[in-house]
Design a protein around this motif. Structure first.
Motif, PDB file in Angstrom:
ATOM      1  N   THR A  29       0.768  13.482  51.011  1.00  0.00           N
ATOM      2  CA  THR A  29       0.137  13.670  52.312  1.00  0.00           C
ATOM      3  C   THR A  29       0.925  14.717  53.072  1.00  0.00           C
ATOM      4  O   THR A  29       2.131  14.572  53.260  1.00  0.00           O
ATOM      5  N   LEU A  30       0.258  15.783  53.482  1.00  0.00           N
ATOM      6  CA  LEU A  30       0.917  16.838  54.250  1.00  0.00           C
ATOM      7  C   LEU A  30       0.174  16.973  55.565  1.00  0.00           C
ATOM      8  O   LEU A  30      -0.897  17.560  55.623  1.00  0.00           O
ATOM      9  N   GLU A  31       0.717  16.371  56.584  1.00  0.00           N
ATOM     10  CA  GLU A  31      -0.017  16.311  57.830  1.00  0.00           C
ATOM     11  C   GLU A  31       0.760  16.908  58.998  1.00  0.00           C
ATOM     12  O   GLU A  31       1.972  16.707  59.103  1.00  0.00           O
ATOM     13  N   SER A  32       0.045  17.614  59.859  1.00  0.00           N
ATOM     14  CA  SER A  32       0.630  18.144  61.103  1.00  0.00           C
ATOM     15  C   SER A  32       1.896  18.970  60.895  1.00  0.00           C
ATOM     16  O   SER A  32       2.862  18.834  61.630  1.00  0.00           O
ATOM     17  N   ASN A  33       1.905  19.796  59.876  1.00  0.00           N
ATOM     18  CA  ASN A  33       3.004  20.737  59.698  1.00  0.00           C
ATOM     19  C   ASN A  33       2.589  22.095  60.236  1.00  0.00           C
ATOM     20  O   ASN A  33       1.408  22.354  60.425  1.00  0.00           O
ATOM     21  N   ARG A  34       3.564  22.964  60.417  1.00  0.00           N
ATOM     22  CA  ARG A  34       3.193  24.328  60.773  1.00  0.00           C
ATOM     23  C   ARG A  34       2.399  24.935  59.612  1.00  0.00           C
ATOM     24  O   ARG A  34       1.361  25.534  59.796  1.00  0.00           O
ATOM     25  N   LEU A  35       2.920  24.727  58.409  1.00  0.00           N
ATOM     26  CA  LEU A  35       2.239  25.209  57.199  1.00  0.00           C
ATOM     27  C   LEU A  35       2.282  24.067  56.186  1.00  0.00           C
ATOM     28  O   LEU A  35       3.353  23.527  55.916  1.00  0.00           O
ATOM     29  N   GLY A  36       1.126  23.672  55.671  1.00  0.00           N
ATOM     30  CA  GLY A  36       1.076  22.511  54.768  1.00  0.00           C
ATOM     31  C   GLY A  36       1.794  22.751  53.457  1.00  0.00           C
ATOM     32  O   GLY A  36       2.898  22.276  53.235  1.00  0.00           O
ATOM     33  N   ILE A  37       1.159  23.521  52.572  1.00  0.00           N
ATOM     34  CA  ILE A  37       1.788  23.846  51.290  1.00  0.00           C
ATOM     35  C   ILE A  37       1.893  25.364  51.168  1.00  0.00           C
ATOM     36  O   ILE A  37       0.928  26.080  51.408  1.00  0.00           O
ATOM     37  N   PHE A  38       3.062  25.837  50.803  1.00  0.00           N
ATOM     38  CA  PHE A  38       3.275  27.275  50.621  1.00  0.00           C
ATOM     39  C   PHE A  38       3.756  27.491  49.186  1.00  0.00           C
ATOM     40  O   PHE A  38       4.769  26.936  48.781  1.00  0.00           O
ATOM     41  N   VAL A  39       3.001  28.273  48.438  1.00  0.00           N
ATOM     42  CA  VAL A  39       3.369  28.533  47.049  1.00  0.00           C
ATOM     43  C   VAL A  39       3.662  30.020  46.906  1.00  0.00           C
ATOM     44  O   VAL A  39       2.778  30.849  47.102  1.00  0.00           O
ATOM     45  N   GLU A  40       4.905  30.374  46.622  1.00  0.00           N
ATOM     46  CA  GLU A  40       5.262  31.781  46.509  1.00  0.00           C
ATOM     47  C   GLU A  40       5.932  32.074  45.170  1.00  0.00           C
ATOM     48  O   GLU A  40       6.815  31.332  44.722  1.00  0.00           O
ATOM     49  N   GLU A  41       5.494  33.177  44.542  1.00  0.00           N
ATOM     50  CA  GLU A  41       6.056  33.618  43.263  1.00  0.00           C
ATOM     51  C   GLU A  41       6.190  32.483  42.251  1.00  0.00           C
ATOM     52  O   GLU A  41       7.138  32.429  41.485  1.00  0.00           O
ATOM     53  N   SER A  42       5.274  31.568  42.308  1.00  0.00           N
ATOM     54  CA  SER A  42       5.368  30.409  41.426  1.00  0.00           C
ATOM     55  C   SER A  42       4.198  30.413  40.458  1.00  0.00           C
ATOM     56  O   SER A  42       3.134  30.930  40.769  1.00  0.00           O
ATOM     57  N   GLU A  43       4.415  29.838  39.304  1.00  0.00           N
ATOM     58  CA  GLU A  43       3.359  29.878  38.298  1.00  0.00           C
ATOM     59  C   GLU A  43       3.136  28.539  37.630  1.00  0.00           C
ATOM     60  O   GLU A  43       4.051  27.727  37.486  1.00  0.00           O
ATOM     61  N   GLU A  44       1.882  28.376  37.211  1.00  0.00           N
ATOM     62  CA  GLU A  44       1.479  27.211  36.421  1.00  0.00           C
ATOM     63  C   GLU A  44       1.847  25.876  37.052  1.00  0.00           C
ATOM     64  O   GLU A  44       2.329  24.961  36.389  1.00  0.00           O
ATOM     65  N   ASN A  45       1.657  25.798  38.343  1.00  0.00           N
ATOM     66  CA  ASN A  45       1.836  24.513  39.007  1.00  0.00           C
ATOM     67  C   ASN A  45       0.477  23.863  39.200  1.00  0.00           C
ATOM     68  O   ASN A  45      -0.523  24.552  39.355  1.00  0.00           O
ATOM     69  N   ILE A  46       0.465  22.554  39.177  1.00  0.00           N
ATOM     70  CA  ILE A  46      -0.791  21.843  39.403  1.00  0.00           C
ATOM     71  C   ILE A  46      -0.699  21.101  40.731  1.00  0.00           C
ATOM     72  O   ILE A  46       0.237  20.332  40.957  1.00  0.00           O
ATOM     73  N   ILE A  47      -1.647  21.379  41.601  1.00  0.00           N
ATOM     74  CA  ILE A  47      -1.632  20.777  42.934  1.00  0.00           C
ATOM     75  C   ILE A  47      -2.930  20.005  43.086  1.00  0.00           C
ATOM     76  O   ILE A  47      -4.004  20.581  43.149  1.00  0.00           O
ATOM     77  N   LYS A  48      -2.820  18.704  43.113  1.00  0.00           N
ATOM     78  CA  LYS A  48      -4.010  17.884  42.923  1.00  0.00           C
ATOM     79  C   LYS A  48      -4.023  16.675  43.852  1.00  0.00           C
ATOM     80  O   LYS A  48      -2.982  16.066  44.105  1.00  0.00           O
ATOM     81  N   ASN A  49      -5.214  16.327  44.341  1.00  0.00           N
ATOM     82  CA  ASN A  49      -5.393  15.100  45.124  1.00  0.00           C
ATOM     83  C   ASN A  49      -4.432  14.937  46.291  1.00  0.00           C
ATOM     84  O   ASN A  49      -4.007  13.834  46.601  1.00  0.00           O
ATOM     85  N   ASN A  50      -4.061  16.032  46.898  1.00  0.00           N
ATOM     86  CA  ASN A  50      -3.209  15.903  48.070  1.00  0.00           C
ATOM     87  C   ASN A  50      -4.060  15.910  49.329  1.00  0.00           C
ATOM     88  O   ASN A  50      -5.135  16.504  49.348  1.00  0.00           O
ATOM     89  N   LYS A  51      -3.569  15.262  50.339  1.00  0.00           N
ATOM     90  CA  LYS A  51      -4.258  15.310  51.617  1.00  0.00           C
ATOM     91  C   LYS A  51      -3.531  16.304  52.516  1.00  0.00           C
ATOM     92  O   LYS A  51      -2.368  16.107  52.859  1.00  0.00           O
ATOM     93  N   VAL A  52      -4.207  17.387  52.833  1.00  0.00           N
ATOM     94  CA  VAL A  52      -3.594  18.436  53.642  1.00  0.00           C
ATOM     95  C   VAL A  52      -4.371  18.501  54.951  1.00  0.00           C
ATOM     96  O   VAL A  52      -5.475  19.033  54.996  1.00  0.00           O
ATOM     97  N   ALA A  53      -3.844  17.896  55.992  1.00  0.00           N
ATOM     98  CA  ALA A  53      -4.640  17.762  57.205  1.00  0.00           C
ATOM     99  C   ALA A  53      -3.864  18.106  58.459  1.00  0.00           C
ATOM    100  O   ALA A  53      -2.651  17.918  58.528  1.00  0.00           O
ATOM    101  N   ARG A  54      -4.584  18.600  59.445  1.00  0.00           N
ATOM    102  CA  ARG A  54      -4.039  18.838  60.786  1.00  0.00           C
ATOM    103  C   ARG A  54      -2.847  19.783  60.815  1.00  0.00           C
ATOM    104  O   ARG A  54      -2.016  19.718  61.717  1.00  0.00           O
ATOM    105  N   ASN A  55      -2.710  20.604  59.798  1.00  0.00           N
ATOM    106  CA  ASN A  55      -1.644  21.596  59.842  1.00  0.00           C
ATOM    107  C   ASN A  55      -2.149  22.824  60.583  1.00  0.00           C
ATOM    108  O   ASN A  55      -3.349  23.046  60.653  1.00  0.00           O
ATOM    109  N   PHE A  56      -1.231  23.631  61.101  1.00  0.00           N
ATOM    110  CA  PHE A  56      -1.675  24.858  61.757  1.00  0.00           C
ATOM    111  C   PHE A  56      -2.239  25.806  60.699  1.00  0.00           C
ATOM    112  O   PHE A  56      -3.238  26.451  60.896  1.00  0.00           O
ATOM    113  N   ILE A  57      -1.548  25.873  59.569  1.00  0.00           N
ATOM    114  CA  ILE A  57      -2.084  26.582  58.407  1.00  0.00           C
ATOM    115  C   ILE A  57      -2.030  25.588  57.246  1.00  0.00           C
ATOM    116  O   ILE A  57      -0.989  24.970  57.019  1.00  0.00           O
ATOM    117  N   GLY A  58      -3.140  25.403  56.559  1.00  0.00           N
ATOM    118  CA  GLY A  58      -3.176  24.368  55.535  1.00  0.00           C
ATOM    119  C   GLY A  58      -2.427  24.751  54.273  1.00  0.00           C
ATOM    120  O   GLY A  58      -1.517  24.057  53.827  1.00  0.00           O
TER     121      GLY A  58
END
Lengths: 426, 270, 195
Positions: free
Chosen positions: A256-285
């Motif tokens: 659960t990623l809620e009310s953050n400035r930025l929910g999830i930030f993925v940089e220069e990363s590869e082959e990650n699986i991002i699944k079934n997360n709740k990303v809500a109420r962030n300024f940037i999701g």
């Protein structure tokens, strides 16, 4: 003469206050440890112990009542090495100014720490070349100067149910593999959980709130991040829920990623699986930057002010997420919308070179400009088949909105009075 | 001044078109509040807040500019102003009275609309946080204040209602719609290090942006503007920021009233 | 309103002219610990000896938390116009131009991003540090250009082995050890894939 008597009484009083309460750790505890046989259990009497001790043999130390070990020296208060040392029920207070100083220092293997409270001016607990360590049901409260629990070349350890507050990095892992970080709680720190050059660690059911960054995974392979809560990391200009920077083959699920400035930030990363997360109420999701071959599926993106953006990112598989801002049409009833959901990176690319323009975040004029200057389709972050419905979470209706009812009533009344009198008076 | 004030209020409240504005507020705000039935409670800076703020920024300034400029332009056009000029009444008091009457009337209409919409929202089981409600309400009242003021000023400069309309729409379009476009265009020629300071200066020139930034900061989301504005955000988060806001409002009010009264004085002489 | 805008524009233009005329020496900006982050790796920049900085010709300054991050940036952004690069003296944190500094590479020196390079304002200081710490290599600014910036776990492996030979190895450690070599292979593999 009288002065002298007073001085005498005062000295005695001071001595009375100090001596029975605090004991020298070297003479009392250390000698007990030194005299003990392997496997022996040592009970520590309640009281305050000044100074540092070293434990290098398999003994169990447990506090009986309120046991406080305190030291402001350079050396850590409790230094554990060897094998199978157990430490339970004590409070450690490290008040030293040594920047690398720590409450507890651990090396060796198979030690157990339980019911420990560490108050520290620098590091809380340091693990160096340690393995098979279990730290459970404990707390670390710091002074923002050092990490809560710091791993250096330490693998196969478990940290569970530990509450960490007000430190630099709550849990910091460097060159440490296969550790399990479970059900901990980190507040008011710089980074909640910070992983660097470390592989195959498990981060599960932790709560990381009100930090600069909830979870930070850098230069790491195969990190499992499941069912954590990374929320309210929103007050710093660089704040974010979860950052994956040069992270590979991570599995991010059910968080659960809620009310953050930025929910999830993925940089220069590869082959990650991002699944079934709740990303809500962030300024940037959600944000991709130079990220490739990652998959983002069946996540729930709702109420984010700006839901997603990506620059310089290719071959990412984004599909089947729920976007509350998406226009949805499902003609074949497969639960997936026929209209792809697109996120324009205009704002991100505008502010990337000139951060001064970030003041235009969600300005009506900027939205207008963005719709006029549509970015080319290959630059958009596109969910090819957005989810139509999502599992509705438990809605805890707020009862007792009496104040709001009153406000509404007051507003209507006041304005009515103005209407009536304003019209009447001649 | 109070006579003008009362007269203005009464005239406005007796217009039928005024109540259509009330109806508009109720409709728009209720729809916005009821948006997203899945959310139990509206609070903080979320997409709903951003949408409400942007809709307010689209509608309120435009309506207030037109209303403000028309109320003065109308009297200039139909000769009432000449009539009033024969009374021993200064232009400053005249324009203040006009503004005051409009302000009370418009604020009352908005308050009524907001109150009814809140009640509708609550009836349908929506929750609101008190802090959030006040933030949005004051934001909208602020927009009404600044753009009525600008409208009245515009009104004292124009020759006809038609001209009032054109200028009002132009100002609205400039300050709300193409503001970022213009700034990005201009600042593109400025050296890099000047961008943030000029952006800050520009913020005080445009009340719509000023209020929007204050809203975002007061809702605890100032971090989204990034490092360049960290100091500004910290300043505006502090309680003393209300002083800054008050000074800004006062300064704007004084400047606009003086400007329009000077202009009207000249017109009297003509 | 328009008048105000015009005047702002005028002021802007005036500033432009002033900025264009007065071209003084490039100076590094102070580190703001609570809001600065490394341009490359996103980490907060501590106001310490490892902080580095690039100032572009347009006046934009970027900070880095490790010398390695800065060189990574320079390498990736060759098209940009750099006015100056700054590193800090390891002891007194004074800003020095990167091309005038002396560097020491030592695998056991901990730096924020584990590039293990520290900087000094003169050769004597660098030499003193190198003499104190075994396994140090002194690098001049020119030599640093050719530095490999290696920080993969090869070297860590070596460190680990050293540690192991000193301590009595136990099964747990051996197991993790094997795991690491496996990862290293993975990482190596990855690198090959990327190239």
């Amino acid at each position: 003469m009288l002065k002298l008597v007073f001085k005498y009484i005062f000295t005695i009083l001071v001595l009375l206050f100090l001596s029975p309460l605090s004991m020298k750790a070297e003479t009392t505890l250390q000698s007990k440890v030194d005299g003990a046989a392997n496997g022996e259990k040592i009970e520590i009497e309640a009281g305050v112990y000044e100074g540092a001790i070293k434990i290098a043999k398999s003994v169990t130390l447990s506090g009986n009542g309120n046991v406080v070990l305190r030291s402001c020296e350079q050396t850590p208060i409790v230094a554990i090495s060897g094998q199978a040392v157990q430490l339970r029920g004590v409070t450690i207070e490290y008040c030293g100014d040594e920047s690398e100083g720590a409450g507890i220092y651990i090396s060796g293997s198979n030690h157990v720490l339980e019911d420990i409270l560490v108050k520290t001016n620098h590091f809380g607990i340091r693990l160096e070349d340690a393995s098979g360590i279990a730290i459970e049901n404990s707390s670390v409260i710091g002074n923002k100067n050092g990490n809560g629990i710091d791993f250096w070349q330490s693998s196969h350890n478990v940290v569970k149910n530990v509450m960490i507050k007000n430190v630099a990095d709550g849990l910091y892992l460097e060159r440490s593999d296969d550790n399990s970080i479970i059900s901990n709680r980190i507040d008011g720190s710089r980074y909640g959980i910070h992983i660097m050059y470390s592989n195959d660690n498990l981060i599960e059911k932790n709560t990381s709130k009100h930090n600069i960054t909830g979870g930070m995974v850098m230069e790491a392979f195969g990190t499992q991040i499941r069912d954590n809560v990374f929320s309210f990391n929103d007050s710093n200009v660089n704040a974010q829920g979860l950052l994956l920077y040069r992270a590979f083959n991570s599995f991010v699920e059910g968080n659960t990623l809620e009310s953050n400035r930025l929910g999830i930030f993925v940089e220069e990363s590869e082959e990650n699986i991002i699944k079934n997360n709740k990303v809500a109420r962030n300024f940037i999701g959600f944000q991709f930057k130079q990220a490739k071959k990652n998959a983002a599926e069946t996540n729930d993106f709702s109420e984010n002010v700006h839901d997603a953006q990506a620059i310089d990112s290719e071959d990412n598989e984004v599909r089947g997420n729920y976007w509350d801002s998406a226009a949805m049409v499902d003609s074949n009833n497969d639960g997936r919308s026929d209209i792809p959901h697109k996120s324009d990176p205009y704002f991100l690319s505008l502010t990337e070179n000139i951060p001064g323009y970030r003041l235009f975040f969600q300005s009506p004029g900027l939205i207008f400009l963005q719709t006029m200057l549509k970015s080319p389709p290959e630059k958009l972050l596109t969910d090819v088949a957005p989810l139509i419905n999502r599992d509705v979470q438990e809605i805890n209706k707020e009862s007792g909105q009496v104040d709001m009812v009153f406000m509404a009533f007051a507003m209507v009344t006041v304005s009515s009075i103005i209407f009536i009198f304003g019209r009447k008076r001649e | 001044m109070w006579t003008i004030w009362q007269y203005e209020l009464r005239m406005t409240l007796r217009q039928r078109s005024f109540y259509s504005l009330l109806l508009l507020w109720v409709t728009v705000l209720s729809l916005l509040f009821l948006l997203q039935s899945s959310t139990p409670s509206i609070e903080g800076y979320t997409s709903i807040t951003a949408t409400i703020a942007n809709v307010a920024l689209y509608i309120i300034p435009l309506f207030m500019l037109i209303n403000g400029s028309f109320t003065v332009a109308n009297e200039l056009e139909n000769g009432q102003f000449r009539l009033i000029s024969t009374y021993p009444l200064s232009s400053l008091l005249y324009i203040s009275g006009k503004l005051g009457g409009q302000l009370v009337a418009q604020a009352a209409a908005f308050t009524m609309g907001f109150g009814i919409s809140l009640a509708i929202g609550l009836f349908f089981g929506k929750g609101f946080s008190l802090e959030w409600m006040w933030a949005i309400y004051l934001f909208c009242i602020g927009l009404i204040f600044f753009f009525l003021l600008t409208g009245v000023t515009v009104g004292s400069f124009v020759r006809s209602r038609w001209q009032a309309l054109t200028i009002s729409v132009t100002i609205w379009f400039f300050l709300v719609m193409i503001w970022p476009t213009v700034l990005i265009g201009v600042l593109g020629h400025a050296p890099y290090t000047w961008v943030s300071p000029l952006m800050k200066a520009a913020l005080f020139v445009n009340p719509a942006e000023f209020l929007r930034i204050i809203l975002v900061i007061k809702l605890g989301a100032g971090a989204v503007f990034g490092q360049s504005y960290d100091a500004l955000v910290n300043m505006m988060e502090a309680p003393s920021s209300w002083g800054v806001i008050a000074v800004y409002c006062g300064g704007f009010l004084t400047a606009a009233l003086l400007l329009s009264s000077i202009r009207l004085n000249r017109r009297k002489c003509q | 309103m328009n008048k105000k805008f015009l005047s702002i524009m005028m002021v802007g233009i005036a500033m432009l002219i002033i900025a264009a005329c007065g071209k003084d020496e490039v100076k590094p900006a102070a580190i703001k610990e609570d809001s600065d982050k490394c341009e490359v790796c996103n980490m907060a920049v501590v106001d310490g000896p490892h902080a580095t900085q690039i100032v572009l010709e347009d006046g934009k300054s970027m900070v880095f938390d490790d010398i390695g991050c800065m060189y990574g940036y320079l390498d990736k952004n060759k098209d940009k116009k750099f006015a100056a690069e700054f590193v800090r003296d390891y002891h007194d944190k004074e800003w020095i131009k990167a091309d005038k500094a002396f560097y020491v590479y030592n695998k056991s020196v901990k730096t924020p991003m584990a590039y293990n390079v520290v900087s000094f304002k003169d050769e004597a200081r660098a030499k003193k540090f190198a003499d104190k710490n075994d396994g140090s290599t002194i690098l001049s600014a020119e030599k640093l250009e050719d530095h490999s910036w290696e920080r993969n776990r090869d070297m860590m492996m070596k460190n680990k082995m050293k540690h192991h030979s000193h301590s009595e190895g136990n099964k747990m450690e051996d197991a993790s050890h094997e795991k690491i070599s496996e990862h290293d292979m993975k990482e190596e593999h990855k690198k090959e894939d990327m190239h």
